[in-house]
Design an enzyme around this catalytic site. Structure first.
Site, PDB file in Angstrom:
ATOM      1  N   ASN A   1     117.234 -19.076  97.393  1.00  0.00           N
ATOM      2  CA  ASN A   1     118.244 -18.010  97.395  1.00  0.00           C
ATOM      3  C   ASN A   1     118.494 -17.487  98.807  1.00  0.00           C
ATOM      4  OD1 ASN A   1     118.479 -18.202  94.637  1.00  0.00           O
ATOM      5  ND2 ASN A   1     117.044 -16.530  94.224  1.00  0.00           N
TER       6      ASN A   1
ATOM      7  N   TYR B   1     105.766 -35.095  87.662  1.00  0.00           N
ATOM      8  CA  TYR B   1     106.486 -33.872  87.986  1.00  0.00           C
ATOM      9  C   TYR B   1     106.556 -33.550  89.478  1.00  0.00           C
ATOM     10  CZ  TYR B   1     108.628 -29.453  87.525  1.00  0.00           C
ATOM     11  OH  TYR B   1     109.533 -28.448  87.640  1.00  0.00           O
ATOM     12  N   GLY B   2     107.715 -33.212  89.932  1.00  0.00           N
ATOM     13  CA  GLY B   2     107.995 -32.613  91.250  1.00  0.00           C
ATOM     14  C   GLY B   2     106.965 -32.882  92.317  1.00  0.00           C
TER      15      GLY B   2
ATOM     16  N   HIS C   1     105.914 -24.642 105.327  1.00  0.00           N
ATOM     17  CA  HIS C   1     106.574 -24.393 104.039  1.00  0.00           C
ATOM     18  C   HIS C   1     107.646 -23.314 104.242  1.00  0.00           C
ATOM     19  CE1 HIS C   1     105.984 -23.290  99.508  1.00  0.00           C
ATOM     20  NE2 HIS C   1     106.889 -24.217  99.658  1.00  0.00           N
TER      21      HIS C   1
ATOM     22  N   ARG D   1     102.980 -28.209  89.690  1.00  0.00           N
ATOM     23  CA  ARG D   1     101.946 -28.795  90.544  1.00  0.00           C
ATOM     24  C   ARG D   1     100.567 -28.465  89.987  1.00  0.00           C
ATOM     25  NH1 ARG D   1     101.678 -26.144  94.608  1.00  0.00           N
ATOM     26  NH2 ARG D   1     103.493 -24.821  94.443  1.00  0.00           N
TER      27      ARG D   1
ATOM     28  N   LYS E   1     112.997 -18.742  98.248  1.00  0.00           N
ATOM     29  CA  LYS E   1     113.400 -19.430  99.488  1.00  0.00           C
ATOM     30  C   LYS E   1     114.802 -20.023  99.357  1.00  0.00           C
ATOM     31  CE  LYS E   1     109.960 -22.285 100.491  1.00  0.00           C
ATOM     32  NZ  LYS E   1     109.049 -21.939  99.379  1.00  0.00           N
TER      33      LYS E   1
ATOM     34  N   LYS F   1     105.935 -32.325  99.085  1.00  0.00           N
ATOM     35  CA  LYS F   1     104.747 -31.568  99.490  1.00  0.00           C
ATOM     36  C   LYS F   1     103.651 -32.488 100.040  1.00  0.00           C
ATOM     37  CE  LYS F   1     106.358 -27.521  98.540  1.00  0.00           C
ATOM     38  NZ  LYS F   1     107.343 -27.313  97.551  1.00  0.00           N
TER      39      LYS F   1
ATOM     40  N   ARG G   1     113.768 -27.137  86.942  1.00  0.00           N
ATOM     41  CA  ARG G   1     114.270 -27.407  88.298  1.00  0.00           C
ATOM     42  C   ARG G   1     115.618 -28.108  88.283  1.00  0.00           C
ATOM     43  NH1 ARG G   1     110.961 -25.729  92.902  1.00  0.00           N
ATOM     44  NH2 ARG G   1     109.175 -24.784  91.866  1.00  0.00           N
TER      45      ARG G   1
ATOM     46  N   SER H   1     105.927 -20.813  96.741  1.00  0.00           N
ATOM     47  CA  SER H   1     106.851 -21.433  95.793  1.00  0.00           C
ATOM     48  C   SER H   1     107.374 -20.398  94.800  1.00  0.00           C
ATOM     49  CB  SER H   1     106.121 -22.532  95.003  1.00  0.00           C
ATOM     50  OG  SER H   1     105.636 -23.511  95.883  1.00  0.00           O
ATOM     51  N   ALA H   2     108.664 -20.530  94.460  1.00  0.00           N
ATOM     52  CA  ALA H   2     109.301 -19.668  93.466  1.00  0.00           C
ATOM     53  C   ALA H   2     109.310 -18.188  93.869  1.00  0.00           C
ATOM     54  CB  ALA H   2     108.658 -19.855  92.086  1.00  0.00           C
ATOM     55  N   CYS H   3     109.482 -17.926  95.174  1.00  0.00           N
ATOM     56  CA  CYS H   3     109.632 -16.546  95.670  1.00  0.00           C
ATOM     57  C   CYS H   3     110.988 -16.343  96.325  1.00  0.00           C
ATOM     58  CB  CYS H   3     108.525 -16.201  96.663  1.00  0.00           C
ATOM     59  SG  CYS H   3     106.920 -15.951  95.888  1.00  0.00           S
TER      60      CYS H   3
ATOM     61  N   ASP I   1     113.078 -25.415 101.948  1.00  0.00           N
ATOM     62  CA  ASP I   1     111.667 -25.504 101.521  1.00  0.00           C
ATOM     63  C   ASP I   1     110.700 -25.894 102.631  1.00  0.00           C
ATOM     64  OD1 ASP I   1     109.719 -25.303  99.434  1.00  0.00           O
ATOM     65  OD2 ASP I   1     109.674 -27.477  99.254  1.00  0.00           O
TER      66      ASP I   1
ATOM     67  N   GLY J   1     121.584 -10.905  98.331  1.00  0.00           N
ATOM     68  CA  GLY J   1     122.480 -10.741  99.478  1.00  0.00           C
ATOM     69  C   GLY J   1     122.112  -9.558 100.364  1.00  0.00           C
TER      70      GLY J   1
ATOM     71  N   ASN K   1     109.497 -22.950  85.259  1.00  0.00           N
ATOM     72  CA  ASN K   1     109.515 -23.786  86.462  1.00  0.00           C
ATOM     73  C   ASN K   1     110.490 -24.955  86.292  1.00  0.00           C
ATOM     74  OD1 ASN K   1     108.624 -24.422  89.118  1.00  0.00           O
ATOM     75  ND2 ASN K   1     107.228 -25.984  88.307  1.00  0.00           N
TER      76      ASN K   1
ATOM     77  N   ARG L   1     105.111 -12.072  97.454  1.00  0.00           N
ATOM     78  CA  ARG L   1     105.588 -11.287  96.315  1.00  0.00           C
ATOM     79  C   ARG L   1     104.513 -10.245  96.058  1.00  0.00           C
ATOM     80  NH1 ARG L   1     108.801 -12.484  91.603  1.00  0.00           N
ATOM     81  NH2 ARG L   1     109.511 -14.467  92.452  1.00  0.00           N
TER      82      ARG L   1
HETATM   83  O1  SAT Z   1     106.812 -28.925  92.694  1.00  0.00           O
HETATM   84  S1  SAT Z   1     107.207 -28.695  94.087  1.00  0.00           S
HETATM   85  O2  SAT Z   1     106.011 -28.579  94.915  1.00  0.00           O
HETATM   86  O3  SAT Z   1     108.010 -29.775  94.581  1.00  0.00           O
HETATM   87  C1  SAT Z   1     108.099 -27.256  94.214  1.00  0.00           C
HETATM   88  C2  SAT Z   1     107.290 -26.125  94.675  1.00  0.00           C
HETATM   89  O4  SAT Z   1     106.299 -25.783  94.034  1.00  0.00           O
HETATM   90  O5  SAT Z   1     107.623 -25.531  95.720  1.00  0.00           O
HETATM   91 MN    MN Z   2     108.106 -25.099  98.043  1.00  0.00          MN
END
Ligand code: SAT
Ligand code: MN
Length: 590
Positions: free
Chosen positions: A265, A208-209, A237, A80, A263, A217, A375, A259-261, A286, A500, A373, A406
């Site tokens: 998992n 991208y994403g 979020h 992003r 969620k 988002k 995916r 993001s990427a912390c 998400d 876990g 990143n 984090r």
């Molecule tokens: O690129 S996305 O926004 O869809 C994924 C993320 O950053 O949480």
């Molecule tokens: Mn997200």
């Protein structure tokens, strides 16, 4: 609904409002052809075949990864772009200091110049989609126009695409308009514009994403948060997960992390063997749309239908469900390849990368083999822990809300807010080390209130006021918590095993909700004493556990001072209740 007459009506004729808009976009973009998406499996097959033929997708080893393909994005288009993301409200104050702002007229003019003629050689795809279970009153609708078939494939997995969505749009009359073109993928000609007052999005120059899958988002958070404020609900979020205890009782919690912390998992957590009898059910990983219910509780739906998850680090130990789920019918983006054409990423203990995420022979001196990143996109139905309640049009009742970030230091493993109002301060206080999910420096602490810093479609001050207003409507509000799975010791080693084992912390929360667990009060909220956590079979030393559950007044005074400085930029718009809560915490720390 789907009457026989409707079934015969071509998609293009179902909604005159959508058809008119498509015609005007075609005029602007000069698209060569128009394709109305029905979201069918046949459509996915057809588009996949086309992209494979054109080399835009690479097939993965069908023996081990049947139905899986790899997409590589441009090397400068991998995350992003928050610095190019704008909220375009008439008044700049409505967007707030938390957003980049541009006047709507100026933004529209800029985007018109970019979109003019941009699809001359391309097909324009019309994607009617529903966010949320198709028959839920809590769901909302949108149409994305894009010139990227890769985006179409992703949207079909991530949302409910097709006729049913268009029929609802035709009857309800309103929908979010999302216009997207990859343009030339030129970072200099890239903008993600949001017009919350018009319920529209214009995105140019990225495939991208979060920049391009506009249902995610852009719609489900930035536009929806704005809509939610006028309509009295919350777009957050947050993952949503159901936890069934050994007595067979299931409680749902919603957790907001940047993001990427982790969620995804947490949403698919596998209980450790030492906690027998627990079961975990994923509702979402998400985004959560939260509505006050007639019963005074908060009810949640997941607006999405799939997962767009971070690949690196996914393995049988960290997330067995995800690891199994992505071995079939999955679209990978920017992972590496093994010699026998299997996808490969950092964190796998088997296989060896020979081709990196950019398609070059792998050379470790050039960095990781898979992009940090990178995916996977996969249908939620492939998730072994997918909740049977995920499609419930009423949603699920939420017992606890969990915020987290984090943080190497300062934030303890877990603490509980005294009440909803204090919880709003706890959420507003979230700070987290940045990750590869957004372009920019990784690992620096930044304030990320409610994990919504990149996603709130309006002024955070008004957003916190809205949180207080929603809380006032709840006779039975969820309890609010803050967690930090990422505390480290002086040697920089993680103090908590995570994954876990996080269930131990969640179990304490649910026991608190049921009135069955102890806690000790601190200046920042209530913490479990070591004996309040189930530590049977847990491999954490007593010293580490004490460190994880300690609040250091000196570092917290500093933290709260930073919080005050941060909040002061919101000036007189800051809710009095938030200032009051801050003063209470300052007083308790003094
Ligand atoms: O690129 S996305 O926004 O869809 C994924 C993320 O950053 O949480
Ligand atoms: Mn997200």
């Amino acid at each position: 609904m789907a009457t026989a007459a409707h079934m015969l009506t071509p998609l293009a004729q179902l909604s005159p409002a959508v058809a008119d808009w498509v015609a005007s976009v075609r005029e602007l973009t000069q698209a060569r052809a128009i394709h109305w998406c029905d979201g069918s499996d046949a459509e996915t097959r057809e588009l996949t075949t086309k992209l494979l033929r054109e080399g835009e997708l690479k097939p993965l080893n069908p023996e081990f990864f049947p139905g899986c393909n790899l997409a590589r994005s441009a090397a400068s288009d991998v995350a992003r772009v928050e610095h190019l993301t704008y909220i375009c409200t008439r008044s700049q104050e409505d967007a707030g200091p938390n957003n980049h702002w541009m006047a709507p007229d100026q933004a529209h003019a800029k985007m018109r110049d970019l979109f003019r003629g941009c699809m001359r050689e391309r097909t324009l795809y019309v994607i009617p989609y529903c966010m949320g279970p198709i028959d839920s009153p809590l769901s909302r609708f949108g149409v994305e126009i894009t010139d990227s078939p890769y985006v179409v494939l992703n949207m079909i997995i991530m949302t409910r695409v097709g006729r049913a969505a268009l029929e609802r749009i035709a009857t309800d009359g309103n929908f979010v308009r999302g216009l997207h073109s990859i343009g030339e993928l030129d970072p200099e000609r890239r903008f993600i514009m949001h017009f919350p007052e018009e319920l529209s999005i214009e995105s140019f120059g990225s495939g991208y994403g979060g920049n391009a899958l506009l249902g995610k988002k852009c719609h489900a958070l930035r536009i929806a948060s704005y809509q939610a404020r006028t309509e009295g609900w919350l777009a957050e979020h947050m993952l949503i997960v159901g936890l069934q205890n050994p007595k067979g009782e299931t409680h749902y919690i919603a957790c907001a992390f940047p993001s990427a912390c982790g969620k995804t998992n947490l949403a698919m957590l596998i209980p450790p063997d030492s906690l027998p009898g627990w079961k975990v059910f994923t509702v979402g990983d998400d985004i959560a749309w939260l509505h006050p219910g007639a019963d005074g509780r908060l009810w949640a739906i997941n607006p999405e239908a799939g997962y767009f998850g971070v690949v690196p680090g996914t393995n049988p130990e960290t997330n067995r469900n995800a690891y199994d789920m992505i071995r079939r019918d999955t679209l990978f983006t920017n992972v590496a390849l093994t010699a026998d054409n299997q996808p490969w990423w950092e964190g796998l203990s088997t296989g060896k990368p020979v081709i990196d995420w950019q398609g070059r022979p792998y050379d470790p001196t050039r960095g990781p083999a898979a992009h940090p990143n990178s995916r996977f996109t996969v249908s939620a139905k492939r998730n072994p822990s997918y909740s049977p309640r995920a499609e419930d049009p009423r949603g699920v009742p939420i017992s606890a809300i969990v915020f987290g970030g984090r943080r190497r230091e300062v934030a303890p493993l877990v603490y509980e807010a005294r009440d909803w109002k204090h919880g709003v301060l706890v959420g507003a206080s979230v700070a987290s080390e940045t990750t590869a999910a957004a372009v920019g420096q990784v690992g620096v602490v930044r304030r990320d209130p409610m994990a919504m810093q990149p996603f709130c479609g309006y002024n955070f001050a008004d957003y916190w006021q809205h949180w207080f207003n929603v809380g006032a409507k709840l006779a039975r509000p969820p309890r609010i918590y803050h967690v930090n799975w990422f505390r480290r010791d002086a040697q920089n080693k993680f103090l908590w095993p995570g994954y876990g084992e996080n269930l131990r912390v969640l179990a304490w929360m649910l026991d608190r909700c049921a009135g069955n667990a102890g806690a000790t009060d601190s200046a920042i909220g209530r913490l479990p004493r070591p004996e309040d956590l189930n530590t049977t079979g847990l491999d954490v030393s007593a010293d580490a556990l004490r460190a994880l559950l300690t609040v250091d007044p000196a570092s917290w005074r500093k933290e709260v001072a930073e919080m005050r400085t941060y909040l002061e930029q919101y000036g007189s718009r800051l809710p009095a209740e938030l200032v009051e809560e801050l003063k209470i915490t300052e007083g308790r720390l003094a």
